[in-house]
Design a protein around this motif. Sequence first.
Motif, PDB file in Angstrom:
ATOM      1  N   LEU A 128       0.822  -1.206   0.000  1.00 19.77           N
ATOM      2  CA  LEU A 128       0.000   0.000   0.000  1.00 19.77           C
ATOM      3  C   LEU A 128       0.858   1.259   0.000  1.00 19.77           C
ATOM      4  O   LEU A 128       0.577   2.216  -0.731  1.00 19.77           O
ATOM      5  N   TYR A 129       1.885   1.268   0.811  1.00 22.71           N
ATOM      6  CA  TYR A 129       2.714   2.460   0.920  1.00 22.71           C
ATOM      7  C   TYR A 129       3.510   2.704  -0.354  1.00 22.71           C
ATOM      8  O   TYR A 129       3.530   3.830  -0.887  1.00 22.71           O
ATOM      9  N   GLU A 130       4.154   1.677  -0.871  1.00 26.12           N
ATOM     10  CA  GLU A 130       5.011   1.854  -2.046  1.00 26.12           C
ATOM     11  C   GLU A 130       4.200   2.194  -3.289  1.00 26.12           C
ATOM     12  O   GLU A 130       4.599   3.053  -4.081  1.00 26.12           O
ATOM     13  N   HIS A 131       3.047   1.530  -3.467  1.00 26.81           N
ATOM     14  CA  HIS A 131       2.230   1.868  -4.641  1.00 26.81           C
ATOM     15  C   HIS A 131       1.586   3.249  -4.466  1.00 26.81           C
ATOM     16  O   HIS A 131       1.414   3.983  -5.435  1.00 26.81           O
ATOM     17  N   GLY A 132       1.261   3.588  -3.221  1.00 28.69           N
ATOM     18  CA  GLY A 132       0.741   4.932  -2.966  1.00 28.69           C
ATOM     19  C   GLY A 132       1.742   6.005  -3.349  1.00 28.69           C
ATOM     20  O   GLY A 132       1.385   7.033  -3.931  1.00 28.69           O
ATOM     21  N   LEU A 133       3.021   5.778  -3.046  1.00 25.88           N
ATOM     22  CA  LEU A 133       4.063   6.721  -3.444  1.00 25.88           C
ATOM     23  C   LEU A 133       4.148   6.836  -4.967  1.00 25.88           C
ATOM     24  O   LEU A 133       4.322   7.935  -5.510  1.00 25.88           O
ATOM     25  N   GLU A 134       4.039   5.705  -5.665  1.00 26.55           N
ATOM     26  CA  GLU A 134       4.085   5.733  -7.133  1.00 26.55           C
ATOM     27  C   GLU A 134       2.946   6.573  -7.698  1.00 26.55           C
ATOM     28  O   GLU A 134       3.156   7.362  -8.635  1.00 26.55           O
TER      29      GLU A 134
ATOM     30  N   ALA B 196       3.942  11.233  10.270  1.00 28.88           N
ATOM     31  CA  ALA B 196       3.600  10.381   9.131  1.00 28.88           C
ATOM     32  C   ALA B 196       3.674  11.168   7.828  1.00 28.88           C
ATOM     33  O   ALA B 196       4.143  10.663   6.799  1.00 28.88           O
ATOM     34  N   ALA B 197       3.205  12.418   7.863  1.00 32.86           N
ATOM     35  CA  ALA B 197       3.287  13.268   6.675  1.00 32.86           C
ATOM     36  C   ALA B 197       4.732  13.548   6.306  1.00 32.86           C
ATOM     37  O   ALA B 197       5.112  13.501   5.123  1.00 32.86           O
ATOM     38  N   THR B 198       5.563  13.813   7.300  1.00 35.57           N
ATOM     39  CA  THR B 198       6.982  14.076   7.049  1.00 35.57           C
ATOM     40  C   THR B 198       7.661  12.870   6.425  1.00 35.57           C
ATOM     41  O   THR B 198       8.463  13.005   5.487  1.00 35.57           O
ATOM     42  N   GLY B 199       7.349  11.692   6.919  1.00 39.49           N
ATOM     43  CA  GLY B 199       7.917  10.480   6.342  1.00 39.49           C
ATOM     44  C   GLY B 199       7.513  10.287   4.901  1.00 39.49           C
ATOM     45  O   GLY B 199       8.339   9.901   4.051  1.00 39.49           O
ATOM     46  N   PHE B 200       6.259  10.569   4.601  1.00 38.38           N
ATOM     47  CA  PHE B 200       5.765  10.446   3.229  1.00 38.38           C
ATOM     48  C   PHE B 200       6.491  11.422   2.313  1.00 38.38           C
ATOM     49  O   PHE B 200       6.925  11.059   1.213  1.00 38.38           O
ATOM     50  N   ILE B 201       6.629  12.658   2.747  1.00 39.45           N
ATOM     51  CA  ILE B 201       7.322  13.676   1.943  1.00 39.45           C
ATOM     52  C   ILE B 201       8.759  13.239   1.653  1.00 39.45           C
ATOM     53  O   ILE B 201       9.245  13.337   0.517  1.00 39.45           O
ATOM     54  N   ASN B 202       9.431  12.751   2.679  1.00 36.12           N
ATOM     55  CA  ASN B 202      10.839  12.376   2.528  1.00 36.12           C
ATOM     56  C   ASN B 202      11.045  11.175   1.606  1.00 36.12           C
ATOM     57  O   ASN B 202      12.155  10.966   1.100  1.00 36.12           O
ATOM     58  N   ASP B 203       9.987  10.401   1.386  1.00 35.63           N
ATOM     59  CA  ASP B 203      10.096   9.232   0.514  1.00 35.63           C
ATOM     60  C   ASP B 203       9.718   9.526  -0.944  1.00 35.63           C
ATOM     61  O   ASP B 203       9.892   8.660  -1.815  1.00 35.63           O
ATOM     62  N   LEU B 204       9.194  10.710  -1.210  1.00 30.98           N
ATOM     63  CA  LEU B 204       8.824  11.054  -2.583  1.00 30.98           C
ATOM     64  C   LEU B 204      10.059  11.040  -3.493  1.00 30.98           C
ATOM     65  O   LEU B 204      11.095  11.624  -3.160  1.00 30.98           O
TER      66      LEU B 204
END
Length: 315
Positions: A200-206, A241-249
């Motif tokens: 879910l996380y990796e495809h969400g990033l894509e 959680a938002a910060t982690g998501f941003i950093n993985d973009l």
Amino acid sequence: MTVKKPSAERIAKYSGRPLSSFSVMRCYRTLLVRPQSFCTAWKFLLTVAYKFFGIQYLEKFHILRIPVKHVDHELDDRVPFKPAVLRTYLDFINYWLRNIAMLQCRFGVHEGTTLALEFLRALTTIYHEAFRMYSTCMTTTRQPACKDRAVKTMRLADPHFLCVPSLHISIICFTYSFYKMLFVREEFTEEEQLRWNRELYEHGLEIAESVLYLKQHSVNCIPAALYLVTKVFPGLFPPPAATGFINDLFRTADDIPEDDKKAIREHISFIYERFLLEGAAEDDWREPIIRWLDSYQPYGTDSKIHNFPKTSCPH
């Protein structure tokens, strides 16, 4: 647990499958016709029909006169235009529907649908909250010319007036956060949690990256989307959680220089944190976004959009 635990046989049958293997057709056959889910499912569809598509077409045909403002940023030019990611972008709906199909398979249709309705009600809330922003001020971005037939068809279907906040980003972040919580609460196995949380996380990033590659959104659209989810569902999507998501973009992207990736992430983080700070004392989560839109000077645009003046967004 809030529903009956499935049998060991059911768990063993489905736990090894990727979420991408579950058919979304099951959802259409069940959610829209079963008495258990009929009202919630149709309420969601009607909300999307009017509060996403309807409001845009009413604006496009000059029935509504909501201010429309460009939100382009110079960092958008550092993300290459990639029509090839259209399929990933369009997988946005199936991204969350497949999870419902998984629930119905793993728990059985009745119990799985009970959990699915909890998700659908929250999703309806996200559309409702985003609509409150859109009905105050619409937003758009520049899109490069493209001869690809599929991209042209997609653009024809979407008037492109609802950029801030990005519903793609909001719903992706809510979806993987909701299921991360659900997997623990409903006592999924460690194997299932590890497999499906990662997927879910990796495809969400894509999908999130695809909105920038396709120029459907600006980097400015992402912090508002993250902020919406944080304010409406603080227990599911807190600031870390938002910060982690941003950093993985764009973590694995090989078509954007590292310096540009860093600049994009830093900009998104800065605007998100600005919204958090300015919104801390506000009763309405929209207020810091409205103030930002009112003062923002967009990059590389002319003074008009669809013959409407680029006016300030009313408070």
